[in-house]
Scaffold this active site. Structure first.
Site, PDB file in Angstrom:
ATOM      1  N   CYS A   2      21.720  94.572  51.852  1.00  0.00           N
ATOM      2  CA  CYS A   2      21.836  95.739  52.727  1.00  0.00           C
ATOM      3  C   CYS A   2      21.069  95.444  54.012  1.00  0.00           C
ATOM      4  O   CYS A   2      20.428  94.420  54.161  1.00  0.00           O
ATOM      5  CB  CYS A   2      21.212  96.957  52.059  1.00  0.00           C
ATOM      6  SG  CYS A   2      21.834  97.268  50.421  1.00  0.00           S
ATOM      7  N   ARG A  28      25.794  93.217  57.120  1.00  0.00           N
ATOM      8  CA  ARG A  28      25.046  93.021  55.866  1.00  0.00           C
ATOM      9  C   ARG A  28      25.510  93.987  54.778  1.00  0.00           C
ATOM     10  O   ARG A  28      25.136  93.861  53.619  1.00  0.00           O
ATOM     11  CB  ARG A  28      23.549  93.218  56.103  1.00  0.00           C
ATOM     12  CG  ARG A  28      22.914  92.279  57.096  1.00  0.00           C
ATOM     13  CD  ARG A  28      21.440  92.579  57.281  1.00  0.00           C
ATOM     14  NE  ARG A  28      20.700  92.388  56.042  1.00  0.00           N
ATOM     15  CZ  ARG A  28      20.233  91.198  55.644  1.00  0.00           C
ATOM     16  NH1 ARG A  28      20.436  90.135  56.390  1.00  0.00           N
ATOM     17  NH2 ARG A  28      19.593  91.065  54.519  1.00  0.00           N
ATOM     18  N   TRP A  75      25.067  97.804  50.919  1.00  0.00           N
ATOM     19  CA  TRP A  75      26.008  96.996  50.151  1.00  0.00           C
ATOM     20  C   TRP A  75      25.645  97.258  48.705  1.00  0.00           C
ATOM     21  O   TRP A  75      24.652  96.730  48.205  1.00  0.00           O
ATOM     22  CB  TRP A  75      25.871  95.517  50.493  1.00  0.00           C
ATOM     23  CG  TRP A  75      26.905  94.687  49.812  1.00  0.00           C
ATOM     24  CD1 TRP A  75      26.788  94.040  48.607  1.00  0.00           C
ATOM     25  CD2 TRP A  75      28.243  94.435  50.241  1.00  0.00           C
ATOM     26  NE1 TRP A  75      27.949  93.410  48.280  1.00  0.00           N
ATOM     27  CE2 TRP A  75      28.859  93.628  49.263  1.00  0.00           C
ATOM     28  CE3 TRP A  75      28.972  94.806  51.347  1.00  0.00           C
ATOM     29  CZ2 TRP A  75      30.181  93.191  49.374  1.00  0.00           C
ATOM     30  CZ3 TRP A  75      30.279  94.372  51.472  1.00  0.00           C
ATOM     31  CH2 TRP A  75      30.874  93.573  50.487  1.00  0.00           C
ATOM     32  N   ASN A 101      16.360  97.024  50.697  1.00  0.00           N
ATOM     33  CA  ASN A 101      17.320  95.929  50.510  1.00  0.00           C
ATOM     34  C   ASN A 101      16.752  95.049  49.407  1.00  0.00           C
ATOM     35  O   ASN A 101      15.627  94.572  49.508  1.00  0.00           O
ATOM     36  CB  ASN A 101      17.508  95.119  51.795  1.00  0.00           C
ATOM     37  CG  ASN A 101      18.345  93.875  51.530  1.00  0.00           C
ATOM     38  OD1 ASN A 101      19.245  93.898  50.697  1.00  0.00           O
ATOM     39  ND2 ASN A 101      18.025  92.786  52.209  1.00  0.00           N
ATOM     40  N   GLY A 102      17.519  94.853  48.343  1.00  0.00           N
ATOM     41  CA  GLY A 102      17.062  93.994  47.231  1.00  0.00           C
ATOM     42  C   GLY A 102      17.495  94.587  45.901  1.00  0.00           C
ATOM     43  O   GLY A 102      18.274  95.531  45.838  1.00  0.00           O
ATOM     44  N   GLU A 483      37.370  73.266  43.166  1.00  0.00           N
ATOM     45  CA  GLU A 483      36.790  74.103  44.233  1.00  0.00           C
ATOM     46  C   GLU A 483      36.512  73.254  45.469  1.00  0.00           C
ATOM     47  O   GLU A 483      36.776  73.669  46.595  1.00  0.00           O
ATOM     48  CB  GLU A 483      35.506  74.770  43.738  1.00  0.00           C
ATOM     49  CG  GLU A 483      34.748  75.559  44.780  1.00  0.00           C
ATOM     50  CD  GLU A 483      35.577  76.623  45.476  1.00  0.00           C
ATOM     51  OE1 GLU A 483      36.682  76.960  45.009  1.00  0.00           O
ATOM     52  OE2 GLU A 483      35.160  77.079  46.553  1.00  0.00           O
ATOM     53  N   LYS A 487      38.120  73.960  49.371  1.00  0.00           N
ATOM     54  CA  LYS A 487      37.307  74.113  50.580  1.00  0.00           C
ATOM     55  C   LYS A 487      37.779  73.163  51.678  1.00  0.00           C
ATOM     56  O   LYS A 487      37.981  73.560  52.823  1.00  0.00           O
ATOM     57  CB  LYS A 487      35.834  73.831  50.243  1.00  0.00           C
ATOM     58  CG  LYS A 487      35.156  74.951  49.487  1.00  0.00           C
ATOM     59  CD  LYS A 487      34.923  76.112  50.394  1.00  0.00           C
ATOM     60  CE  LYS A 487      35.060  77.506  49.847  1.00  0.00           C
ATOM     61  NZ  LYS A 487      36.072  77.871  48.963  1.00  0.00           N
ATOM     62  N   GLU A 490      41.321  74.319  52.975  1.00  0.00           N
ATOM     63  CA  GLU A 490      41.483  75.613  53.657  1.00  0.00           C
ATOM     64  C   GLU A 490      40.636  75.713  54.921  1.00  0.00           C
ATOM     65  O   GLU A 490      40.940  76.512  55.807  1.00  0.00           O
ATOM     66  CB  GLU A 490      41.147  76.768  52.714  1.00  0.00           C
ATOM     67  CG  GLU A 490      39.701  76.862  52.300  1.00  0.00           C
ATOM     68  CD  GLU A 490      39.383  78.162  51.547  1.00  0.00           C
ATOM     69  OE1 GLU A 490      40.088  79.159  51.731  1.00  0.00           O
ATOM     70  OE2 GLU A 490      38.415  78.158  50.771  1.00  0.00           O
ATOM     71  N   HIS A 506      47.367  57.737  35.323  1.00  0.00           N
ATOM     72  CA  HIS A 506      48.744  57.959  34.793  1.00  0.00           C
ATOM     73  C   HIS A 506      49.692  58.343  35.912  1.00  0.00           C
ATOM     74  O   HIS A 506      50.526  59.228  35.762  1.00  0.00           O
ATOM     75  CB  HIS A 506      48.700  59.052  33.731  1.00  0.00           C
ATOM     76  CG  HIS A 506      47.869  58.696  32.547  1.00  0.00           C
ATOM     77  ND1 HIS A 506      48.325  57.891  31.517  1.00  0.00           N
ATOM     78  CD2 HIS A 506      46.571  58.958  32.268  1.00  0.00           C
ATOM     79  CE1 HIS A 506      47.355  57.724  30.630  1.00  0.00           C
ATOM     80  NE2 HIS A 506      46.275  58.359  31.050  1.00  0.00           N
ATOM     81  N   LYS A 605      40.665  86.977  54.343  1.00  0.00           N
ATOM     82  CA  LYS A 605      39.526  86.985  53.434  1.00  0.00           C
ATOM     83  C   LYS A 605      39.935  87.546  52.075  1.00  0.00           C
ATOM     84  O   LYS A 605      39.537  87.053  51.034  1.00  0.00           O
ATOM     85  CB  LYS A 605      38.374  87.822  54.016  1.00  0.00           C
ATOM     86  CG  LYS A 605      37.131  87.877  53.128  1.00  0.00           C
ATOM     87  CD  LYS A 605      36.539  86.518  52.888  1.00  0.00           C
ATOM     88  CE  LYS A 605      35.384  86.532  51.924  1.00  0.00           C
ATOM     89  NZ  LYS A 605      34.986  85.163  51.525  1.00  0.00           N
TER      90      LYS A 605
END
Ligand code: AGP
Length: 610
Positions: A2, A28, A75, A101-102, A483, A487, A490, A506, A605
């Site tokens: 946050c 944030r 958030w 925040n936390g 993954e 990255k 994209e 193979h 996104k």
């Protein structure tokens, strides 16, 4: 994650400065907003679900006046986004207002204690508990410094706090532990905020606070204290003055905390993202309940898209290894072919950082209609996935602005690895409880930090790679390779293909010719991957082996070895050790080619279409 801000002016009205500061902190978190202003010995609060613009329009915020105030843009981590859960939160008498925040890890036990002592707690948040604790401590001594020190000693987890106390007008109290917090000391007034962005208009003279520090700002100045095992000590004024730094940034630059792009900033936020996620999940009753559900299911399906699917592959791997539970990882858009076998004894683990991905939601709705129970894993409290899941387990990575999933990937791996361990405990397979995962994950933020720092030079050095490449791995390494390749594709628009290393002989090895780049993601469960590296090298490929430094591999000369932090042979740590290199490789390769890593072409996104 946050955004918080506190302002105290020598003269004039703090409201517009607080609102502008919140706008700059909106990246944030933006699911709810609130302010508290001190005027005439009272604390006036306005707060609501929604964005800052809607808040200012509907909450008559600008009519509030006061020289001192605090603000918050949320958030959500505890409790869905709504008016009640928005910050600031107050004590029963409304004398104390807190923004935070936390994540307070001992939230559940504190809530029980306070309720037992008669406190009327009205929100689902951990933050409100802090206001009630301060009320208790302040009623004893009256000094907010003493009360704050004692309150902080009872909190476990992370916090950046800004506090108003109606009996001490003009002051904003603050405290910091693991969540970022800075002071700004200006001519017209002083400020405290989550980051520099919010207070550049107050002053460019800032003091970054350290963990365990707390204190107050007032029109007349600032006092900083440091928690000690027996209480606290005051930071000498000379030391305070010596810590003042002058900031050149513009507000735009500062919202990226000085980084050129959100993606690189979010890569560097990963230690905090995994720590906050661990703190919020490790004692979360929902995680324990989800593990029992998975332990007792006949079938377990893991449904996700993109990077979340790759986190799901790691989950499925650990579920086998730690809980002896088989599961089927499903690419969400392929969900229909599995419907015939779904029923009431099926548990679906749906992973989505946004909680809004069309394919994943379509799969969940179909399976739910067939009787399956849904465990949602998401970064957004109140998202569609959160709302339709039977149980939701949250990552706490904060908003991810860059299109590439980076910090949310490792946050997902954190919570999913915990879930696999707890399932092993629920099935009686892990005889040491879930310590196999809790202990390494409790310090994984340090591992990620080391991995980022040791990967950076390699990634910069290799950013000029051209053409197609293979990224090969075996066992856990084959999942991390998936993954890695996503990255690079994209963000850098380079064709990178992930493949199980043993399978590459193979057929795919036919593509390898002199200079063909081949990355090897080496993990301790598959040392035989060295043989695949040699096969590729003998056909002229440019082979680069990324591995934990303490992993002994027989690698002949001519093959490049990129040593990353040691894993001590623990697969729990290896995604955190290996993934940052590929995130940074994709980022620097994109920047070298003049692409915008935050907004890659053709991508959004969140993919909310079929
Ligand atoms: C990953 O970098 C991409 N942003 C994309 O693959 C993403 O992971 C996918 O669209 C799933 O998103 P979700 O986690 O919000 O469901």
């Amino acid at each position: 994650m946050c955004g918080i801000i506190g302002i105290t002016m020598r003269r004039g009205n703090a409201t517009p400065i607080i609102v502008e500061g919140l706008r700059r902190l909106e990246y944030r978190g933006y699911d709810s907003v609130g302010v508290a202003l001190q005027s005439g010995g009272r604390v006036e609060i306005r707060k609501a679900k929604g964005t800052i613009d809607s808040f200012v329009r509907k909450a008559s915020v600008m009519s509030l006046r006061g020289q001192t105030g605090i603000g918050h843009t949320r958030w959500a981590t505890h409790g869905p986004p709504n008016d009640v859960n928005a910050h600031p939160h107050t004590d029963c008498r409304g004398e104390i207002a807190v923004v935070h925040n936390g994540v307070i890890r001992n939230y559940s036990s504190l809530r029980e204690e306070l309720a037992a002592r008669g406190h009327r707690i009205i929100s689902d948040t951990d933050t409100e508990l802090i206001a009630h604790l301060l009320e208790e401590e302040a009623s004893g001594t009256g000094s907010m410094v003493d009360a704050l020190a004692r309150t902080l000693s009872r909190l476990q987890g992370s916090y950046a706090l800004a506090i108003l106390y109606s009996r001490e007008p003009g002051r904003v109290y603050f405290a910091k532990m693991h969540s970022p917090l800075i002071l700004a000391l200006g001519e017209e007034g002083n400020a405290v905020a989550s980051d520099i962005t919010a207070v550049l208009d107050v002053s460019r003279r800032i003091i970054p606070l350290n963990d365990g520090e707390f204190g107050w700002i007032g029109p007349e100045g600032v006092e900083i204290y440091r928690l000690t095992p027996s209480g606290y000590t005051r930071v000498p004024p000379r030391e305070v003055e010596s810590r003042v730094k002058f900031i050149e940034w513009t507000p735009e630059a500062a919202s990226k905390a000085g980084y050129p792009h959100f993606m690189i900033k979010e890569i560097y936020e990963q230690p905090q993202a995994v720590m906050e996620t661990f703190n919020g999940a490790v004692d979360d009753p929902a995680l324990a309940e989800a593990s029992r559900l998975i332990a007792g299911a006949r079938d377990v399906l893991v449904v996700a898209a993109g990077t979340s699917y790759h986190a799901g592959l790691v989950f499925s791997y650990h579920l086998y290894r730690l809980a002896r539970r088989h599961s089927i990882p499903i690419i969400a858009s392929e969900y229909k072919q599995y419907s015939p076998a779904v029923g009431e004894d099926t548990v679906v683990v749906a992973v989505s950082q946004s909680g809004e991905t069309y394919d994943t939601l379509a799969a969940v709705r179909e399976y739910q209609s067939l009787g399956a129970r849904i465990v949602g894993v998401t970064n957004v409290v109140g998202s569609a996935l959160d709302r339709i899941s039977d149980i939701t387990v949250y990552t706490r990575a904060g908003p991810e602005i860059g299109v590439a999933a980076t910090k949310t990937y490792l946050a997902q791996v954190t919570v999913l690895t915990l879930l696999a361990g707890y399932t092993g405990e629920a099935r009686g397979v892990l005889d040491r409880g879930a310590r196999e995962v809790r202990e390494p994950l409790s310090r994984v933020h340090e591992v990620v930090n080391d991995a980022i720092r040791s990967s950076e030079p390699y990634a910069k050095q290799l950013a000029g790679l051209e053409g197609s490449m293979y990224i090969l791995g075996r066992g856990l390494g084959s999942h991390i390779a998936r993954e890695a390749a996503l990255k690079v594709k994209e963000i850098a628009y380079l064709h990178a293909e992930a493949y199980p290393a043993g399978e590459s002989k193979h057929g795919p090895i036919a593509l390898v010719e002199p200079g063909f780049p081949v990355f090897i993601v080496a993990t301790s469960d598959s040392p035989e991957v060295a043989g695949n590296a040699i096969e590729m090298h003998s056909r002229g490929g440019r082979v680069m082996v990324t591995k934990p430094a303490d992993m002994g591999l027989e690698i002949p000369r001519g093959i490049e070895v990129l040593d990353l932090p040691p894993s001590h042979g623990d697969p729990v740590l290896e995604p955190f050790i290996l993934a940052p290199f590929y995130q940074l490789l994709a980022y620097y390769a994109a920047v070298k080619r003049g692409y915008d890593p935050d907004k890659p072409r053709n991508l959004a996104k969140t993919v909310t279409v079929e």
